[in-house]
Design a protein around this motif. Structure first.
Motif, PDB file in Angstrom:
ATOM      1  N   ILE A 461       0.836  -1.201   0.000  1.00  0.00           N
ATOM      2  CA  ILE A 461       0.000   0.000   0.000  1.00  0.00           C
ATOM      3  C   ILE A 461       0.874   1.256   0.000  1.00  0.00           C
ATOM      4  O   ILE A 461       0.585   2.234  -0.700  1.00  0.00           O
ATOM      5  CB  ILE A 461      -0.953  -0.009   1.212  1.00  0.00           C
ATOM      6  CG1 ILE A 461      -1.961  -1.159   1.060  1.00  0.00           C
ATOM      7  CG2 ILE A 461      -1.699   1.323   1.330  1.00  0.00           C
ATOM      8  CD1 ILE A 461      -2.855  -1.354   2.256  1.00  0.00           C
ATOM      9  N   ARG A 462       1.961   1.219   0.772  1.00  0.00           N
ATOM     10  CA  ARG A 462       2.885   2.352   0.779  1.00  0.00           C
ATOM     11  C   ARG A 462       3.459   2.593  -0.621  1.00  0.00           C
ATOM     12  O   ARG A 462       3.568   3.735  -1.077  1.00  0.00           O
ATOM     13  CB  ARG A 462       4.023   2.108   1.772  1.00  0.00           C
ATOM     14  CG  ARG A 462       5.080   3.213   1.782  1.00  0.00           C
ATOM     15  CD  ARG A 462       6.034   3.048   2.948  1.00  0.00           C
ATOM     16  NE  ARG A 462       6.669   1.732   2.964  1.00  0.00           N
ATOM     17  CZ  ARG A 462       7.380   1.273   3.998  1.00  0.00           C
ATOM     18  NH1 ARG A 462       7.526   2.012   5.095  1.00  0.00           N
ATOM     19  NH2 ARG A 462       7.929   0.075   3.954  1.00  0.00           N
ATOM     20  N   ALA A 463       3.808   1.506  -1.316  1.00  0.00           N
ATOM     21  CA  ALA A 463       4.328   1.649  -2.683  1.00  0.00           C
ATOM     22  C   ALA A 463       3.298   2.335  -3.575  1.00  0.00           C
ATOM     23  O   ALA A 463       3.634   3.231  -4.359  1.00  0.00           O
ATOM     24  CB  ALA A 463       4.710   0.288  -3.246  1.00  0.00           C
ATOM     25  N   LEU A 464       2.034   1.906  -3.470  1.00  0.00           N
ATOM     26  CA  LEU A 464       0.983   2.528  -4.283  1.00  0.00           C
ATOM     27  C   LEU A 464       0.822   4.006  -3.958  1.00  0.00           C
ATOM     28  O   LEU A 464       0.437   4.802  -4.827  1.00  0.00           O
ATOM     29  CB  LEU A 464      -0.348   1.806  -4.070  1.00  0.00           C
ATOM     30  CG  LEU A 464      -0.462   0.366  -4.596  1.00  0.00           C
ATOM     31  CD1 LEU A 464      -1.879  -0.161  -4.373  1.00  0.00           C
ATOM     32  CD2 LEU A 464      -0.094   0.282  -6.068  1.00  0.00           C
ATOM     33  N   CYS A 465       1.108   4.378  -2.720  1.00  0.00           N
ATOM     34  CA  CYS A 465       0.989   5.784  -2.329  1.00  0.00           C
ATOM     35  C   CYS A 465       2.008   6.670  -3.039  1.00  0.00           C
ATOM     36  O   CYS A 465       1.845   7.895  -3.099  1.00  0.00           O
ATOM     37  CB  CYS A 465       1.129   5.923  -0.815  1.00  0.00           C
ATOM     38  SG  CYS A 465      -0.331   5.357   0.100  1.00  0.00           S
ATOM     39  N   TYR A 466       3.075   6.077  -3.565  1.00  0.00           N
ATOM     40  CA  TYR A 466       4.025   6.848  -4.366  1.00  0.00           C
ATOM     41  C   TYR A 466       3.547   6.986  -5.808  1.00  0.00           C
ATOM     42  O   TYR A 466       4.150   7.724  -6.593  1.00  0.00           O
ATOM     43  CB  TYR A 466       5.412   6.183  -4.337  1.00  0.00           C
ATOM     44  CG  TYR A 466       6.147   6.430  -3.044  1.00  0.00           C
ATOM     45  CD1 TYR A 466       6.795   7.640  -2.810  1.00  0.00           C
ATOM     46  CD2 TYR A 466       6.181   5.468  -2.048  1.00  0.00           C
ATOM     47  CE1 TYR A 466       7.472   7.872  -1.610  1.00  0.00           C
ATOM     48  CE2 TYR A 466       6.856   5.691  -0.856  1.00  0.00           C
ATOM     49  CZ  TYR A 466       7.494   6.894  -0.643  1.00  0.00           C
ATOM     50  OH  TYR A 466       8.150   7.130   0.540  1.00  0.00           O
ATOM     51  N   GLY A 467       2.470   6.292  -6.153  1.00  0.00           N
ATOM     52  CA  GLY A 467       1.874   6.423  -7.473  1.00  0.00           C
ATOM     53  C   GLY A 467       2.288   5.322  -8.427  1.00  0.00           C
ATOM     54  O   GLY A 467       3.465   5.222  -8.790  1.00  0.00           O
ATOM     55  N   MET A 468       1.339   4.472  -8.800  1.00  0.00           N
ATOM     56  CA  MET A 468       1.581   3.469  -9.840  1.00  0.00           C
ATOM     57  C   MET A 468       0.769   3.867 -11.059  1.00  0.00           C
ATOM     58  O   MET A 468      -0.440   4.110 -10.956  1.00  0.00           O
ATOM     59  CB  MET A 468       1.177   2.069  -9.377  1.00  0.00           C
ATOM     60  CG  MET A 468       1.517   0.981 -10.408  1.00  0.00           C
ATOM     61  SD  MET A 468       1.249  -0.712  -9.821  1.00  0.00           S
ATOM     62  CE  MET A 468      -0.519  -0.893 -10.075  1.00  0.00           C
ATOM     63  N   PRO A 469       1.391   3.956 -12.229  1.00  0.00           N
ATOM     64  CA  PRO A 469       0.641   4.342 -13.422  1.00  0.00           C
ATOM     65  C   PRO A 469      -0.421   3.298 -13.758  1.00  0.00           C
ATOM     66  O   PRO A 469      -0.372   2.169 -13.256  1.00  0.00           O
ATOM     67  CB  PRO A 469       1.720   4.400 -14.515  1.00  0.00           C
ATOM     68  CG  PRO A 469       2.808   3.520 -14.033  1.00  0.00           C
ATOM     69  CD  PRO A 469       2.802   3.647 -12.536  1.00  0.00           C
TER      70      PRO A 469
END
Length: 522
Positions: A461-469
Motif C-alpha cells: 500500500i505504501r508503494a501505491l501511495c508513491y503512485g503506480m501508473p
C-alpha cells in the motif's frame, strides 16, 4: 539373494574386470567433436560408396542401448541426446583389450567410439569402431527394450530413467524449452525487462491460495514460499520499470491432481500505461508464438483427441459464456437476466436441482459469487478451443480495477483451452485507498475462516501511495500450456521432478554397501 541383487552384484563385478583390462572405471572426460544427431543429419543423405571413398572419421559417445555380439564382431546402438546411432565392433580393428571390453558391456553403459562412417549391407548408417573407450557403468539394469518404461510411478520418481528409456519424454521437455524461449523472446522484443523477485516472503500475496511456511534461523522470522510474484513486480512498476516479466516458480500448499502440482511455473508480466484490453491482444500473440515454437510453425495441436487451434482466440464475457453453455432444457431455461441478484440466486437453485454434485455456496452468497460458481461449473470444461473470458465479479478479484460503468464487476480476463484455465489477467488496482479496503475485506474473510484470503500488506500500500501508473498484468501457466502443446494428459508429464510420496523400498545405497563389502575380491 534376489535376482535383482544378483544382477546388481554381477554388474558391479564387471567394473573391476574392466579396470583389469586397463580401462579407468570412471574417466574424467571424453572429447567428442561430433554428436550422434550431427552424424545422422550430415551423412544420412550420403551413399555407402561415397562414404567409403571419403573415409569420414568421427569421434562420438553415448549410452549403450542394444548389444548384438557375433563371435569376433558385433553391433550395438548408442543413444545421445535422444538420437541413436549404430556402432560396428571387430576384434581385429579395435584390438584384443577393447574387444574384451566390448564383451563386458551391458545395455545402459556409456562408451566413447572413434572410427569411420559407413553403411551396412542393409543400408544403415554405422560407425566402424577403431577405438573404444569406457566412460561409465550402468550397475542397475535398463527397462526391457521392447516395451520401455511403462510404470507411471517409476517414470515420475526416476525421471532420469524415464528420459533414457522413453525417447518421446525427452521431446516433451525439448518443446517446453522452446515454449519458454518463444514467450521470453516475444516479450523482450516488445521492450520488456526480465527480472527476479523474492521466493521467500514475509507476507504472501498476489493470489488466493494457501502457502508453504518456513523459518529463517538467522533472522528468527517466519517466512512463506511465494504463491505469486505479483505484488513485487508491481512494486517495480512503481519504481519506473514500465514493462517487466518473470518466469517464476510458485508454491501453493494445495491438493494434487492431473492439473495441479504444488510447485509450478508461471510467466507473469506487467505493462504500464495499459489496461486489460491491451493484454488481450498481446495474449493472442504470445499463445500463437508458443504453439508454433512447439510444433514447427503449426499453431494447431492435438490434445486428448481434439484439435485445438492457437492461431485464434475467441472472446466471451463471463455472462455470455454462462448463457452459451447453460444446459438448456425444460427444467433449466437459458438465463435471462444475470444482473438481477434475486434471479441469479434462483438460477443456482434451479441448476443445483438437476445435477448430482450441487454447487456449494455459503448462505447469503453475493450475486457475483453465484455467477462465478455457475461459470466454473457449467462452462469451464466446455472451453476446448482457446477462449478469453472477460469481466469478473469483484468478489473474486481483490487486486483488479473495477469497471467504470458497473462497480460490481472488474476488468479481468482468463484464458481457457482444453477445458482448463491457462492465463489470468486484469487492469491493476492502483488506488491505495481502494486497495486498503480490499485488503481489509480479505482480512475479514480470513477471520471468518477463509484460509486462502489475503493478508494486509502495508508496504505494498505504501508503494501505491508513491503512485503506480495505469497498469495491466497477466500470468500464464507454463505447465498447463506445455500440457496442451505437447498433448500430455497430466501436469506431471511436463514437470521433470513432480512431488511424490517417499518410496519405502530398499535403497540403492544399501546395495552398493553390500557389493563393496562382498568377500569376492576378484
Amino acid at each position: 539373494m534376489s535376482l535383482e541383487d544378483r544382477l546388481f552384484e554381477q554388474r558391479y563385478q564387471k567394473i573391476r574386470e574392466i579396470e583389469a583390462l586397463g580401462f579407468s572405471a570412471y574417466p574424467r572426460k571424453f572429447a567428442y567433436p561430433h554428436t550422434a544427431a550431427e552424424i545422422s543429419a550430415k551423412f544420412e543423405p550420403v551413399s555407402g560408396e561415397d562414404l567409403e571413398a571419403q573415409k569420414v572419421q568421427v569421434r562420438v559417445c553415448g549410452r549403450l542401448m542394444t548389444v548384438r555380439r557375433q563371435g569376433k564382431a558385433g553391433f550395438c546402438h548408442i543413444q545421445q541426446e535422444g538420437e541413436r546411432l549404430q556402432i560396428y565392433v571387430r576384434k581385429d580393428e579395435v584390438g584384443e583389450a577393447a574387444f574384451e571390453l566390448y564383451k563386458k558391456l551391458d545395455a545402459g553403459d556409456i562408451i566413447g567410439i572413434e572410427g569411420l562412417v559407413f553403411r551396412t549391407k542393409t543400408g544403415e548408417l554405422t560407425v566402424r569402431a577403431e577405438r573404444l573407450e569406457f566412460l561409465a557403468k550402468a550397475i542397475l539394469p535398463m527397462p526391457e527394450k521392447w516395451h520401455g518404461l511403462q510404470d507411471i510411478e517409476i517414470r515420475y520418481r526416476q525421471r532420469y530413467l524415464d528420459l533414457i528409456a522413453n525417447r518421446q519424454v525427452r521431446e516433451v521437455f525439448v518443446k517446453r524449452d522452446r515454449i519458454i524461449r518463444a514467450l521470453r523472446d516475444a516479450l523482450t522484443q516488445r521492450g520488456y525487462l526480465e527480472v527476479e523477485t523474492p521466493m521467500m516472503q514475509q507476507i504472501y500475496g498476489g493470489a488466493l491460495a494457501r502457502p508453504f511456511e518456513t523459518h529463517h534461523n538467522a533472522l528468527d522470522i517466519d517466512l512463506y514460499l511465494r504463491i505469486a510474484p505479483e505484488l513485487y513486480l508491481k512494486r517495480l512498476v512503481v519504481g519506473g520499470l514500465d514493462r517487466v516479466f518473470e518466469i517464476n516458480k510458485n508454491f501453493r500448499n494445495e491438493g494434487l491432481s492431473m492439473r495441479h502440482n504444488p510447485e509450478f511455473t508461471m510467466l507473469e508480466f506487467y505493462q504500464a500505461y495499459s489496461d486489460y484490453n491491451d493484454l488481450m491482444d498481446l495474449s493472442e500473440v504470445l499463445l500463437r508464438a508458443a504453439a508454433e515454437a512447439a510444433n514447427d510453425g503449426n499453431p494447431e495441436v492435438e490434445f486428448k483427441g481434439q484439435k485445438i487451434n492457437f492461431g485464434k482466440l475467441r472472446r466471451l464475457s463471463m455472462k455470455e459464456a454462462i448463457v452459451e453453455f447453460w444446459p438448456n432444457d425444460e427444467t433449466r431455461p437459458v438465463p435471462a437476466d444475470l444482473d438481477d441478484p434475486k434471479r441469479v440466486a434462483e438460477l443456482v437453485d434451479i441448476y443445483n436441482g438437476t445435477i448430482d454434485s450441487p454447487l456449494s455456496l455459503p448462505a447469503g452468497a453475493s450475486a457475483g459469487s453465484c455467477i462465478q460458481a455457475l461459470f466454473e461449473h457449467a462452462c469451464e470444461a466446455n472451453l476446448i478451443q482457446p477462449t478469453l473470458i472477460y469481466d469478473y465479479p469483484v468478489e473474486a478479484s481483490p487486486l483488479s480495477k473495477k469497471k467504470p460503468d458497473d462497480p460490481n464487476w472488474v476488468e479481468r480476463f482468463e484464458i481457457y483451452a482444453g477445458g482448463m484455465e491457462i492465463a489470468n489477467a486484469y487492469s491493476e488496482l492502483n488506488d491505495p485507498q481502494e486497495q486498503r479496503r480490499r485488503f481489509e475485506q480479505q482480512v475479514d474473510q480470513r477471520e471468518q475462516g477463509e484460509r486462502e484470503a489475503h493478508e494486509m500488506d502495508e508496504d505494498y500500500i505504501r508503494a501505491l501511495c508513491y503512485g503506480m501508473p495505469p497498469t495491466a498484468g497477466e500470468g500464464i501457466g507454463i505447465d498447463r500450456l506445455t500440457m496442451l502443446l505437447t498433448g500430455s494428459n497430466s501436469i506431471r508429464d511436463v514437470v521433470l521432478f513432480p512431488l511424490l510420496r517417499p518410496e519405502g523400498e530398499i535403497g540403492v545405497a544399501e546395495r552398493l554397501r553390500a557389493a563393496e563389502e562382498s568377500p569376492d575380491e576378484h
